[in-house]
Design a protein around this motif. Sequence first.
Motif, mmCIF file in Angstrom:
data_model
loop_
_atom_site.group_PDB
_atom_site.id
_atom_site.type_symbol
_atom_site.label_atom_id
_atom_site.label_comp_id
_atom_site.label_asym_id
_atom_site.label_seq_id
_atom_site.Cartn_x
_atom_site.Cartn_y
_atom_site.Cartn_z
ATOM 1 N N GLN A 183 -8.049 7.642 -7.744
ATOM 2 C CA GLN A 183 -8.847 6.427 -7.945
ATOM 3 C C GLN A 183 -8.776 5.906 -9.379
ATOM 4 O OE1 GLN A 183 -12.499 8.018 -6.195
ATOM 5 N NE2 GLN A 183 -12.316 6.489 -4.565
ATOM 6 N N ARG B 268 -6.597 -1.387 -5.903
ATOM 7 C CA ARG B 268 -7.608 -2.342 -5.436
ATOM 8 C C ARG B 268 -8.563 -1.760 -4.401
ATOM 9 N NH1 ARG B 268 -7.640 -5.254 -9.556
ATOM 10 N NH2 ARG B 268 -5.793 -6.512 -9.897
ATOM 11 N N ARG B 269 -8.051 -0.884 -3.572
ATOM 12 C CA ARG B 269 -8.887 -0.353 -2.494
ATOM 13 C C ARG B 269 -8.260 0.925 -1.984
ATOM 14 N NH1 ARG B 269 -9.622 -3.156 3.356
ATOM 15 N NH2 ARG B 269 -7.441 -2.659 3.372
ATOM 16 N N VAL B 270 -9.108 1.833 -1.513
ATOM 17 C CA VAL B 270 -8.649 3.084 -0.918
ATOM 18 C C VAL B 270 -9.342 3.237 0.428
ATOM 19 C CG1 VAL B 270 -8.594 5.608 -1.140
ATOM 20 C CG2 VAL B 270 -8.355 4.186 -3.171
ATOM 21 N N GLU B 271 -8.568 3.597 1.435
ATOM 22 C CA GLU B 271 -9.130 3.956 2.746
ATOM 23 C C GLU B 271 -8.655 5.353 3.086
ATOM 24 O OE1 GLU B 271 -8.153 1.408 6.003
ATOM 25 O OE2 GLU B 271 -9.195 -0.309 5.144
ATOM 26 N N LYS C 136 0.833 -1.191 0.000
ATOM 27 C CA LYS C 136 0.000 0.000 0.000
ATOM 28 C C LYS C 136 0.868 1.241 0.000
ATOM 29 C CE LYS C 136 -0.942 -0.218 4.983
ATOM 30 N NZ LYS C 136 -2.018 -0.244 5.975
ATOM 31 N N ASP D 118 -1.865 -5.014 -5.582
ATOM 32 C CA ASP D 118 -1.568 -6.447 -5.465
ATOM 33 C C ASP D 118 -0.120 -6.715 -5.075
ATOM 34 O OD1 ASP D 118 -4.159 -7.204 -6.090
ATOM 35 O OD2 ASP D 118 -3.724 -7.456 -8.230
ATOM 36 N N GLU E 139 -4.738 5.391 2.492
ATOM 37 C CA GLU E 139 -4.057 4.132 2.205
ATOM 38 C C GLU E 139 -4.611 3.582 0.896
ATOM 39 O OE1 GLU E 139 -3.109 1.917 6.215
ATOM 40 O OE2 GLU E 139 -5.165 2.705 6.227
ATOM 41 N N MET E 140 -3.698 3.366 -0.065
ATOM 42 C CA MET E 140 -4.081 2.880 -1.387
ATOM 43 C C MET E 140 -3.438 1.522 -1.605
ATOM 44 S SD MET E 140 -3.496 6.608 -2.986
ATOM 45 C CE MET E 140 -2.388 6.953 -1.606
ATOM 46 N N TYR E 141 -4.240 0.489 -1.779
ATOM 47 C CA TYR E 141 -3.784 -0.897 -1.820
ATOM 48 C C TYR E 141 -3.593 -1.386 -3.256
ATOM 49 C CZ TYR E 141 -5.074 -1.203 3.098
ATOM 50 O OH TYR E 141 -5.167 -1.017 4.454
ATOM 51 N N GLN F 15 -3.609 -9.528 7.246
ATOM 52 C CA GLN F 15 -4.940 -8.953 7.093
ATOM 53 C C GLN F 15 -5.933 -9.895 7.740
ATOM 54 O OE1 GLN F 15 -5.251 -8.370 2.764
ATOM 55 N NE2 GLN F 15 -5.712 -6.252 3.195
#
Length: 103
Positions: free
Chosen positions: A31, A37-40, A4, A63, A59-61, A102
Amino acid sequence: MVVKLVALYQHPDDPEAFDRHYREVHLPLAQRMPGLRRVEIARVTGSPGGSSPYYLMAEMYFDDAASLQAALQSAEGRAAGKDLMGFAGKIVSLHIAEVIQQD
């Protein structure tokens, strides 16, 4: 291994303007990065000892590390980086982290 990109933002001079730009301009740019894959996004409310020097954490995830590097080097990643330096360059620090567990 999942990695991330973590952005830590110190307190901005104008929180309302920062929030508006972040929400309306920067986040949509980020984005669009390929492989994301995911952003928080989290507002920092303090630390166990009281106040915190940080205002916001993103936090940007991805692979893996190769996917993250490809995203940063893409046209979308470069656009997000240019915007970031324009509105928050003096208050942001960027970190790359490997996720080791995780739930």
